[in-house]
Design an enzyme around this catalytic site. Structure first.
Site, PDB file in Angstrom:
ATOM      1  N   SER A  15       0.545  -1.561   0.047  1.00  0.00           N
ATOM      2  CA  SER A  15       0.202  -0.458   0.044  1.00  0.00           C
ATOM      3  C   SER A  15       0.323   1.586   0.060  1.00  0.00           C
ATOM      4  O   SER A  15       1.594   1.278   0.474  1.00  0.00           O
ATOM      5  CB  SER A  15      -1.062   0.246   0.894  1.00  0.00           C
ATOM      6  OG  SER A  15      -1.573   1.249   1.297  1.00  0.00           O
ATOM      7  N   HIS A  40      -1.360  -1.201  -4.475  1.00  0.00           N
ATOM      8  CA  HIS A  40      -2.588  -0.535  -3.950  1.00  0.00           C
ATOM      9  C   HIS A  40      -2.436   0.442  -3.481  1.00  0.00           C
ATOM     10  O   HIS A  40      -1.286   1.289  -2.862  1.00  0.00           O
ATOM     11  CB  HIS A  40      -2.255  -0.898  -2.688  1.00  0.00           C
ATOM     12  CG  HIS A  40      -3.966  -1.585  -1.775  1.00  0.00           C
ATOM     13  ND1 HIS A  40      -4.802  -2.140  -2.699  1.00  0.00           N
ATOM     14  CD2 HIS A  40      -4.398  -0.247  -1.412  1.00  0.00           C
ATOM     15  CE1 HIS A  40      -6.533  -1.115  -2.307  1.00  0.00           C
ATOM     16  NE2 HIS A  40      -5.555  -0.446  -1.043  1.00  0.00           N
ATOM     17  N   ASP A  42      -4.283   3.857  -2.032  1.00  0.00           N
ATOM     18  CA  ASP A  42      -5.730   4.298  -1.397  1.00  0.00           C
ATOM     19  C   ASP A  42      -6.175   5.807  -1.428  1.00  0.00           C
ATOM     20  O   ASP A  42      -5.460   6.253  -1.471  1.00  0.00           O
ATOM     21  CB  ASP A  42      -4.737   4.685  -0.181  1.00  0.00           C
ATOM     22  CG  ASP A  42      -5.442   3.124   0.198  1.00  0.00           C
ATOM     23  OD1 ASP A  42      -6.411   1.898   0.084  1.00  0.00           O
ATOM     24  OD2 ASP A  42      -3.789   2.475   0.999  1.00  0.00           O
ATOM     25  N   MET A  44      -8.858   8.649  -0.606  1.00  0.00           N
ATOM     26  CA  MET A  44      -9.618   9.186   0.051  1.00  0.00           C
ATOM     27  C   MET A  44     -10.113  10.770  -0.263  1.00  0.00           C
ATOM     28  O   MET A  44      -8.887  11.046  -0.829  1.00  0.00           O
ATOM     29  CB  MET A  44      -8.827   9.201   2.006  1.00  0.00           C
ATOM     30  CG  MET A  44      -8.158   7.662   1.546  1.00  0.00           C
ATOM     31  SD  MET A  44      -7.867   7.682   3.311  1.00  0.00           S
ATOM     32  CE  MET A  44      -7.158   5.993   3.196  1.00  0.00           C
ATOM     33  N   HIS A  73      -7.986   1.779  -5.336  1.00  0.00           N
ATOM     34  CA  HIS A  73      -9.205   1.662  -4.452  1.00  0.00           C
ATOM     35  C   HIS A  73      -9.609   3.383  -3.872  1.00  0.00           C
ATOM     36  O   HIS A  73      -8.979   4.061  -3.150  1.00  0.00           O
ATOM     37  CB  HIS A  73      -8.048   1.193  -3.012  1.00  0.00           C
ATOM     38  CG  HIS A  73      -9.426   0.948  -1.830  1.00  0.00           C
ATOM     39  ND1 HIS A  73      -8.705   0.500  -0.639  1.00  0.00           N
ATOM     40  CD2 HIS A  73     -10.516   0.664  -1.830  1.00  0.00           C
ATOM     41  CE1 HIS A  73      -9.904   0.030   0.471  1.00  0.00           C
ATOM     42  NE2 HIS A  73     -10.657   0.155  -0.451  1.00  0.00           N
ATOM     43  N   MET A  75     -11.817   4.786  -1.980  1.00  0.00           N
ATOM     44  CA  MET A  75     -12.592   4.959  -0.679  1.00  0.00           C
ATOM     45  C   MET A  75     -13.019   6.720  -0.896  1.00  0.00           C
ATOM     46  O   MET A  75     -12.752   7.594  -0.183  1.00  0.00           O
ATOM     47  CB  MET A  75     -11.811   5.374   0.835  1.00  0.00           C
ATOM     48  CG  MET A  75     -11.376   3.826   0.790  1.00  0.00           C
ATOM     49  SD  MET A  75     -10.139   4.209   1.713  1.00  0.00           S
ATOM     50  CE  MET A  75      -9.027   3.694   0.943  1.00  0.00           C
ATOM     51  N   MET A 145     -12.539  -4.961   4.287  1.00  0.00           N
ATOM     52  CA  MET A 145     -11.686  -3.654   4.825  1.00  0.00           C
ATOM     53  C   MET A 145     -11.150  -4.945   6.169  1.00  0.00           C
ATOM     54  O   MET A 145     -12.610  -5.051   7.067  1.00  0.00           O
ATOM     55  CB  MET A 145     -11.953  -3.112   5.262  1.00  0.00           C
ATOM     56  CG  MET A 145     -11.857  -2.038   3.541  1.00  0.00           C
ATOM     57  SD  MET A 145     -10.293  -1.211   3.496  1.00  0.00           S
ATOM     58  CE  MET A 145      -9.350  -0.592   4.636  1.00  0.00           C
ATOM     59  N   ASP A 178      -7.449  -5.936   2.992  1.00  0.00           N
ATOM     60  CA  ASP A 178      -6.099  -5.025   3.884  1.00  0.00           C
ATOM     61  C   ASP A 178      -6.917  -3.788   5.148  1.00  0.00           C
ATOM     62  O   ASP A 178      -7.580  -3.476   5.278  1.00  0.00           O
ATOM     63  CB  ASP A 178      -6.565  -3.275   2.456  1.00  0.00           C
ATOM     64  CG  ASP A 178      -6.326  -2.037   2.579  1.00  0.00           C
ATOM     65  OD1 ASP A 178      -5.230  -2.369   3.518  1.00  0.00           O
ATOM     66  OD2 ASP A 178      -6.572  -1.760   1.876  1.00  0.00           O
TER      67      ASP A 178
END
Length: 219
Positions: A15, A40, A42, A44, A73, A75, A145, A178
């Protein structure tokens, strides 16, 4: 250790949230040379989750320095508004949260596939697997998650293991976990049926990332 899916090997996904962003290119090369399978990323937005991280421009920058598959990913709220931007930036896989899509989940899944990338759907720890049961035939990967999304460095939530087992009983594609993944929790998640491990601190926080990746692969 072999995964529960037809004996295929586990996939290790560092990540980038845990990477040193002052030297992101070298951090990417470090884990690529250490033998990871994908990266990966993330994303957000400060709304769906309280933190704010990166956007398509970081995906684009990472794409320029690696040939590894990139898993974005998302979010974020209303992810359908941004799917094309992330795919154009270089994402090979796009994962959205079922909770962020609401009654438009199937529409979002089909939109992702129309962009010719693989589609993942993620569930928060408290969201039951039943929320996505009608769409499993259309999903390439489910991301469960194992912490509350929004921040790195949290402790693994063992209650999610039951969800992994429930999902694996009827889902033969990738199950990704994750949050709080280290050698111990990775072993538990794999035993329950997971085959893709996202790890941040356990990899980037190690002085020897190759040994860290091999340790996870050997659980």
């Amino acid at each position: 250790m072999k995964s529960p899916i037809g004996g295929s090997p586990l996939k290790i996904a560092p990540s980038l949230l845990a990477a040193d962003f002052t030297k992101l290119a070298s951090e990417v090369r470090r884990v690529e040379e250490a033998g990871c399978d994908l990266l990966h990323i993330d994303v957000m937005d400060g709304h769906f989750v309280p933190n704010i991280t990166v956007g398509p421009f970081i995906v684009q920058a990472v794409r320029r320095v690696t040939k590894l598959p990139l898993d974005a990913h998302l979010m974020i709220e209303a992810p359908q508004r941004h799917l094309e931007s992330f795919v154009k930036a270089g994402a090979d896989h796009v994962t959205v949260h079922a909770e962020a899509c609401g009654d438009r989940l199937q529409e979002v899944i089909r939109q992702i596939h129309s962009l010719r990338v693989s589609c993942g759907v993620s569930l928060k720890p408290e969201t039951p697997v039943s929320v996505i049961k009608d769409y499993l035939n259309e999903i390439d990967k489910v991301l469960l998650m194992t912490v509350n999304p929004g921040f790195g460095g949290q402790a693994f939530m063992p209650q999610v293991l039951a969800k992994i087992r429930e999902l694996r009983a009827g889902f033969l594609r990738d199950i990704e976990v994750d949050g709080g993944i280290n050698r111990k929790t990775a072993r538990e998640a794999v035993a329950a049926g997971a085959n893709v491990l996202v790890a941040g601190t356990a990899i980037f926080g190690s002085p020897d990332v190759k040994a860290a990746i091999q340790a996870l692969r050997g659980v």
